[in-house]
Design a protein around this motif. Structure first.
Motif, PDB file in Angstrom:
ATOM      1  N   UNK A 276      60.844  23.941 -28.876  1.00  8.65           N
ATOM      2  CA  UNK A 276      59.904  24.478 -28.818  1.00  8.65           C
ATOM      3  C   UNK A 276      59.539  25.523 -29.793  1.00  8.65           C
ATOM      4  N   UNK A 277      58.637  25.926 -30.899  1.00  8.63           N
ATOM      5  CA  UNK A 277      58.407  26.816 -31.400  1.00  8.63           C
ATOM      6  C   UNK A 277      58.753  28.004 -31.282  1.00  8.63           C
ATOM      7  N   UNK A 278      60.331  28.524 -32.341  1.00 12.29           N
ATOM      8  CA  UNK A 278      60.918  30.437 -31.461  1.00 12.29           C
ATOM      9  C   UNK A 278      60.067  31.069 -31.490  1.00 12.29           C
ATOM     10  N   UNK A 279      58.789  31.493 -32.063  1.00 13.37           N
ATOM     11  CA  UNK A 279      58.146  32.743 -31.580  1.00 13.37           C
ATOM     12  C   UNK A 279      56.809  32.085 -31.834  1.00 13.37           C
ATOM     13  N   UNK A 280      56.289  32.228 -30.538  1.00 11.31           N
ATOM     14  CA  UNK A 280      54.382  31.443 -30.535  1.00 11.31           C
ATOM     15  C   UNK A 280      53.225  32.659 -30.959  1.00 11.31           C
ATOM     16  N   UNK A 281      54.092  33.229 -31.538  1.00 12.58           N
ATOM     17  CA  UNK A 281      52.996  34.599 -32.482  1.00 12.58           C
ATOM     18  C   UNK A 281      52.998  33.583 -34.185  1.00 12.58           C
ATOM     19  N   UNK A 282      54.029  32.742 -34.598  1.00 14.48           N
ATOM     20  CA  UNK A 282      53.496  32.174 -35.399  1.00 14.48           C
ATOM     21  C   UNK A 282      53.833  30.558 -35.676  1.00 14.48           C
ATOM     22  N   UNK A 283      53.014  30.082 -33.890  1.00 11.68           N
ATOM     23  CA  UNK A 283      53.639  29.125 -33.639  1.00 11.68           C
ATOM     24  C   UNK A 283      52.720  27.946 -34.794  1.00 11.68           C
ATOM     25  N   UNK A 284      52.266  26.595 -34.861  1.00 11.70           N
ATOM     26  CA  UNK A 284      51.183  26.479 -36.632  1.00 11.70           C
ATOM     27  C   UNK A 284      50.085  25.207 -34.738  1.00 11.70           C
ATOM     28  N   UNK A 285      50.710  25.692 -33.576  1.00  8.49           N
ATOM     29  CA  UNK A 285      49.678  24.620 -32.530  1.00  8.49           C
ATOM     30  C   UNK A 285      48.855  26.583 -32.232  1.00  8.49           C
ATOM     31  N   UNK A 286      49.435  27.076 -32.534  1.00  5.33           N
ATOM     32  CA  UNK A 286      48.286  28.263 -32.540  1.00  5.33           C
ATOM     33  C   UNK A 286      47.705  28.739 -33.432  1.00  5.33           C
ATOM     34  N   UNK A 287      48.229  28.599 -34.358  1.00  4.73           N
ATOM     35  CA  UNK A 287      47.167  29.442 -35.702  1.00  4.73           C
ATOM     36  C   UNK A 287      46.816  28.870 -36.183  1.00  4.73           C
ATOM     37  N   UNK A 288      46.894  27.766 -36.969  1.00  4.90           N
ATOM     38  CA  UNK A 288      46.595  26.501 -37.801  1.00  4.90           C
ATOM     39  C   UNK A 288      45.400  26.091 -37.022  1.00  4.90           C
ATOM     40  N   UNK A 289      45.782  25.042 -35.715  1.00  3.11           N
ATOM     41  CA  UNK A 289      44.402  25.043 -35.073  1.00  3.11           C
ATOM     42  C   UNK A 289      43.800  25.939 -34.252  1.00  3.11           C
ATOM     43  N   UNK A 290      44.104  26.403 -33.787  1.00  3.15           N
ATOM     44  CA  UNK A 290      42.492  27.885 -32.620  1.00  3.15           C
ATOM     45  C   UNK A 290      42.681  28.417 -33.618  1.00  3.15           C
ATOM     46  N   UNK A 291      43.604  29.449 -35.338  1.00  2.00           N
ATOM     47  CA  UNK A 291      43.530  30.080 -35.310  1.00  2.00           C
ATOM     48  C   UNK A 291      42.365  29.714 -36.987  1.00  2.00           C
ATOM     49  N   UNK A 292      42.836  28.804 -37.876  1.00  2.00           N
ATOM     50  CA  UNK A 292      42.876  28.337 -39.198  1.00  2.00           C
ATOM     51  C   UNK A 292      41.482  26.983 -39.047  1.00  2.00           C
TER      52      UNK A 292
END
Length: 340
Positions: A276-292
């Motif tokens: 799992x990602x060490x820091x959810x605030x920089x997780x690629x599944x959060x930022x790349x998919x949902x954010x960018x």
């Protein structure tokens, strides 16, 4: 800030009003649904094809759909029923499977981000959110995704024009071998940005806006060294205990991804990022998919491509992938080919 029509129109990372979310297109529009690959204009594709296709050699990048006999995260197994239809001499088949049971694109419906990332409250983002505390690309809500017939940010928008452009291979398997680095792809190991930057120079990688970043860490190779029985045992572990190797996520990595303006990230890893990602605030599944709006390709078969790139000394190629045209779909087999 006007909506970009080319990679040149994109702001720098420092210019982003919200570092975790860039949603410039009208909600529910086809342009929103195409995400970052939508910036690959016809002129860009024509120029990329002219530059990158030299020998015409084609290499498939998708594992056989039934090869991963025991998919991770408790996903449904592949099943095919080949049968006669109407009369003898004619066959049909019925295929039942989860598109994320092997080589796959994670579409924009796959993963939301905690709403705390939009507000900049990283402490809130790092808390395990409730169901109604997630938001998907463009501000799409869980209700919209769960509503039958609502196509917003579904995989069909990526299918309309494909995920096509210039691929660049980072062969970390080769790099690790040369530098005495050992790891297992099915244990938690993080590929640091420093190693990627070193590879840019060592392999003479010329990065350009719109590139499709491809990272080979050897996960498909390693998968093939184990028996189906051993993977059956692994597939039975609870999804929340799955661990795997991949990119080491950080704000520095996110800055590098954004400022290079990659239109997609691909790997043979289970999740692209170390899981799992060490820091959810920089997780690629959060930022790349949902954010960018940057799709993530996972468990791609990059082995033959890596061999050919090493043989020729050229690590860029024409990348062609046509997702399933399923309105409202979450994910898809890549149906991807590298053309050199």
């Amino acid at each position: 800030m006007s909506a970009p029509t080319s990679f040149a129109d994109l702001p720098s990372y420092d210019e982003l009003p919200c570092k975790s979310a860039y949603w410039p297109y009208p909600p529910g529009s086809a342009r929103e649904g195409a995400g970052m690959p939508g910036l690959c204009t016809p002129a860009y594709i024509a120029d990329t094809a002219a530059r990158e296709i030299r020998s015409g050699k084609r290499i498939g990048l998708t594992m056989p759909a039934q090869e991963m006999s025991h998919p991770f995260f408790g996903r449904q197994k592949f099943d095919i029923d080949v049968h006669h239809i109407a009369h003898f001499g004619v066959f049909d088949d019925v295929i039942t499977f989860n598109p994320q049971g092997g080589s796959q694109w994670d579409g924009f419906r796959h993963h939301g981000m905690p709403t705390g990332l939009i507000s900049g409250n990283t402490a809130e983002a790092n808390r395990v959110p409730k169901d109604d505390e997630y938001v998907w690309y463009g501000g799409t809500t869980e209700k919209e995704i769960a509503t039958p017939g609502n196509p917003r940010i579904g995989i069909s928008y990526l299918a309309d024009h494909g995920i096509i452009g210039r691929g660049v291979l980072f062969d970390y398997v080769d790099y690790a071998s040369l530098h005495g680095i050992s790891y297992s792809c099915y244990e938690r190991y993080e590929v640091p940005l420093a190693h990627l930057l070193d590879m840019v120079g060592e392999y003479n990688l010329d990065l350009r806006p719109g590139d499709i970043f491809c990272l080979r860490i050897g996960a498909v190779t390693e998968y093939r060294t184990h028996t189906p029985a051993s993977w059956a045992a692994a597939a039975d572990i609870p999804p929340q205990t799955v661990v795997s190797a991949g990119l080491q996520t950080s704000e520095v990595l996110l800055r590098w991804i954004w400022d290079n303006h990659f239109c997609a990230l691909v790997s043979d890893a289970l999740a692209v990022e170390a899981f799992p990602p060490s820091d959810p605030s920089t997780a690629l599944h959060h930022v790349c998919l949902a954010g960018w709006g940057i799709p993530l390709g996972e468990l791609f078969d990059l082995d033959e491509l890596a061999s050919e790139c090493k043989r020729t000394g050229r690590y860029s190629f024409f990348f062609n992938s046509v997702p399933f045209n399923v309105v409202g779909g979450v994910s898809t087999l890549p149906n991807a080919v590298a053309i050199l």
